[in-house]
Motif scaffolding. Structure first.
Motif, mmCIF file in Angstrom:
data_model
loop_
_atom_site.group_PDB
_atom_site.id
_atom_site.type_symbol
_atom_site.label_atom_id
_atom_site.label_comp_id
_atom_site.label_asym_id
_atom_site.label_seq_id
_atom_site.Cartn_x
_atom_site.Cartn_y
_atom_site.Cartn_z
ATOM 1 N N GLU A 177 0.783 -1.284 0.045
ATOM 2 C CA GLU A 177 0.017 -0.031 -0.034
ATOM 3 C C GLU A 177 0.889 1.374 -0.047
ATOM 4 O O GLU A 177 2.035 1.398 0.572
ATOM 5 C CB GLU A 177 -1.004 0.072 1.355
ATOM 6 N N THR A 178 0.224 2.477 -0.514
ATOM 7 C CA THR A 178 0.930 3.500 -0.591
ATOM 8 C C THR A 178 0.145 4.603 0.053
ATOM 9 O O THR A 178 -1.032 4.552 0.021
ATOM 10 C CB THR A 178 1.412 4.117 -2.074
ATOM 11 N N PHE A 179 0.712 5.849 0.333
ATOM 12 C CA PHE A 179 0.065 7.037 0.816
ATOM 13 C C PHE A 179 0.956 8.093 0.525
ATOM 14 O O PHE A 179 2.010 7.961 0.778
ATOM 15 C CB PHE A 179 -0.686 7.013 2.014
ATOM 16 N N ASP A 180 0.217 9.102 0.355
ATOM 17 C CA ASP A 180 0.878 10.423 -0.157
ATOM 18 C C ASP A 180 0.937 11.346 1.064
ATOM 19 O O ASP A 180 -0.254 11.190 1.752
ATOM 20 C CB ASP A 180 0.353 11.477 -1.323
ATOM 21 N N VAL A 181 2.068 11.928 1.534
ATOM 22 C CA VAL A 181 1.832 13.010 2.484
ATOM 23 C C VAL A 181 1.935 14.479 1.780
ATOM 24 O O VAL A 181 2.961 14.558 1.101
ATOM 25 C CB VAL A 181 3.287 12.787 3.352
ATOM 26 N N ARG A 182 1.013 15.106 2.180
ATOM 27 C CA ARG A 182 0.815 16.705 1.514
ATOM 28 C C ARG A 182 1.170 17.643 2.628
ATOM 29 O O ARG A 182 0.315 17.509 3.772
ATOM 30 C CB ARG A 182 -0.467 16.649 0.884
ATOM 31 N N LEU A 183 2.054 18.395 2.341
ATOM 32 C CA LEU A 183 2.184 19.532 3.460
ATOM 33 C C LEU A 183 2.142 20.776 3.058
ATOM 34 O O LEU A 183 2.736 21.069 1.799
ATOM 35 C CB LEU A 183 3.782 19.216 4.109
ATOM 36 N N ARG A 184 1.485 21.633 3.859
ATOM 37 C CA ARG A 184 1.438 23.035 3.202
ATOM 38 C C ARG A 184 2.668 23.931 4.035
ATOM 39 O O ARG A 184 3.128 23.548 5.077
ATOM 40 C CB ARG A 184 0.228 23.632 3.743
ATOM 41 N N GLY A 185 2.892 24.984 3.193
ATOM 42 C CA GLY A 185 4.248 25.761 3.727
ATOM 43 C C GLY A 185 4.603 26.437 2.484
ATOM 44 O O GLY A 185 4.379 26.315 1.433
ATOM 45 N N ALA A 186 5.997 26.845 2.969
ATOM 46 C CA ALA A 186 6.779 27.641 1.902
ATOM 47 C C ALA A 186 7.113 26.697 0.811
ATOM 48 O O ALA A 186 7.501 25.499 1.082
ATOM 49 C CB ALA A 186 7.876 28.202 2.642
ATOM 50 N N PRO A 187 7.159 26.911 -0.542
ATOM 51 C CA PRO A 187 7.617 26.222 -1.475
ATOM 52 C C PRO A 187 9.035 25.734 -1.492
ATOM 53 O O PRO A 187 9.837 26.725 -0.800
ATOM 54 C CB PRO A 187 7.257 26.985 -2.703
ATOM 55 N N LEU A 188 9.237 24.515 -1.704
ATOM 56 C CA LEU A 188 10.721 24.082 -1.669
ATOM 57 C C LEU A 188 11.492 24.715 -2.771
ATOM 58 O O LEU A 188 10.927 24.555 -4.218
ATOM 59 C CB LEU A 188 10.812 22.699 -1.407
ATOM 60 N N ALA A 189 12.834 24.832 -2.768
ATOM 61 C CA ALA A 189 13.690 25.217 -3.820
ATOM 62 C C ALA A 189 13.902 23.774 -4.666
ATOM 63 O O ALA A 189 13.817 22.775 -4.071
ATOM 64 C CB ALA A 189 14.856 25.981 -3.577
ATOM 65 N N PRO A 190 14.244 23.931 -5.984
ATOM 66 C CA PRO A 190 14.554 22.660 -6.666
ATOM 67 C C PRO A 190 15.824 22.088 -6.287
ATOM 68 O O PRO A 190 16.776 23.027 -5.854
ATOM 69 C CB PRO A 190 14.764 23.179 -8.278
ATOM 70 N N GLY A 191 15.976 21.041 -6.189
ATOM 71 C CA GLY A 191 17.393 20.410 -5.592
ATOM 72 C C GLY A 191 17.189 19.420 -4.489
ATOM 73 O O GLY A 191 16.007 19.182 -4.275
ATOM 74 N N PRO A 192 18.148 19.052 -3.978
ATOM 75 C CA PRO A 192 18.227 18.085 -2.952
ATOM 76 C C PRO A 192 17.596 18.530 -1.632
ATOM 77 O O PRO A 192 17.954 19.448 -1.173
ATOM 78 C CB PRO A 192 19.709 17.333 -2.687
ATOM 79 N N HIS A 193 16.869 17.721 -0.695
ATOM 80 C CA HIS A 193 16.335 18.102 0.386
ATOM 81 C C HIS A 193 16.492 16.917 1.598
ATOM 82 O O HIS A 193 16.088 15.714 1.099
ATOM 83 C CB HIS A 193 14.863 18.468 0.416
ATOM 84 N N ALA A 194 16.782 17.034 2.596
ATOM 85 C CA ALA A 194 16.942 15.904 3.731
ATOM 86 C C ALA A 194 15.194 16.084 4.453
ATOM 87 O O ALA A 194 15.133 17.084 4.517
ATOM 88 C CB ALA A 194 17.911 16.457 4.791
ATOM 89 N N ILE A 195 14.873 15.138 4.277
ATOM 90 C CA ILE A 195 13.460 14.924 4.886
ATOM 91 C C ILE A 195 13.700 13.977 6.079
ATOM 92 O O ILE A 195 14.083 12.699 6.044
ATOM 93 C CB ILE A 195 12.510 14.376 3.811
ATOM 94 N N ALA A 196 12.930 14.339 7.304
ATOM 95 C CA ALA A 196 12.784 13.754 8.484
ATOM 96 C C ALA A 196 11.470 13.475 8.919
ATOM 97 O O ALA A 196 10.772 14.475 8.834
ATOM 98 C CB ALA A 196 13.607 14.096 9.555
#
Length: 121
Positions: free
Chosen positions: A81-100
């Motif tokens: 099974e899958t689920f999407d996590v949708r978060l509101r807030g400031a847009p992220l810049a293109p490129g790599p991001h660390a997610i915790a």
């Protein structure tokens, strides 16, 4: 160390996408049947993302707020099974991001997932 590398398999690499009001990513159960008992924290690049306004969208289209998921009202997370996590807030810049992501599950208890994904430009 082994468990952390297995845990990273929950995150779908390449799923990080910008939305009109924030960003989204996908989790897929590639381990074993489990229940999500709560989401405590999501951070991107070391900054907490507010969970008010966040949504968990299941593969069958149900939309839940993190506050809808608890030990009394768990989210079944069967193998595949899958689920999407949708978060509101400031847009992220293109490129790599660390997610915790910090969450509670059954049968594993409290868990912390740390991954890196790239937002396409």
């Amino acid at each position: 160390m082994f468990f952390q590398s297995m845990l990273k398999k929950l995150y779908t690499i390449g799923s990080l996408q910008a939305t009109d009001d924030g960003f989204r990513f996908q989790l897929k159960n590639r381990l074993l049947p489990a229940k999500l008992l709560g989401v405590r924290r999501v951070a991107v690049d070391g900054r907490d993302v507010p969970l008010d306004g966040a949504e968990l969208v299941t593969g069958d289209g149900r939309v839940l707020r993190p506050s809808d998921v608890s030990p009394a009202t768990p989210l079944e997370f069967d193998l595949g099974e899958t689920f999407d996590v949708r978060l509101r807030g400031a847009p992220l810049a293109p490129g790599p991001h660390a997610i915790a992501i910090e969450f509670s599950s059954e049968p594993f208890g409290a868990l912390a997932l740390d991954v890196e994904d790239t937002l396409a430009g």
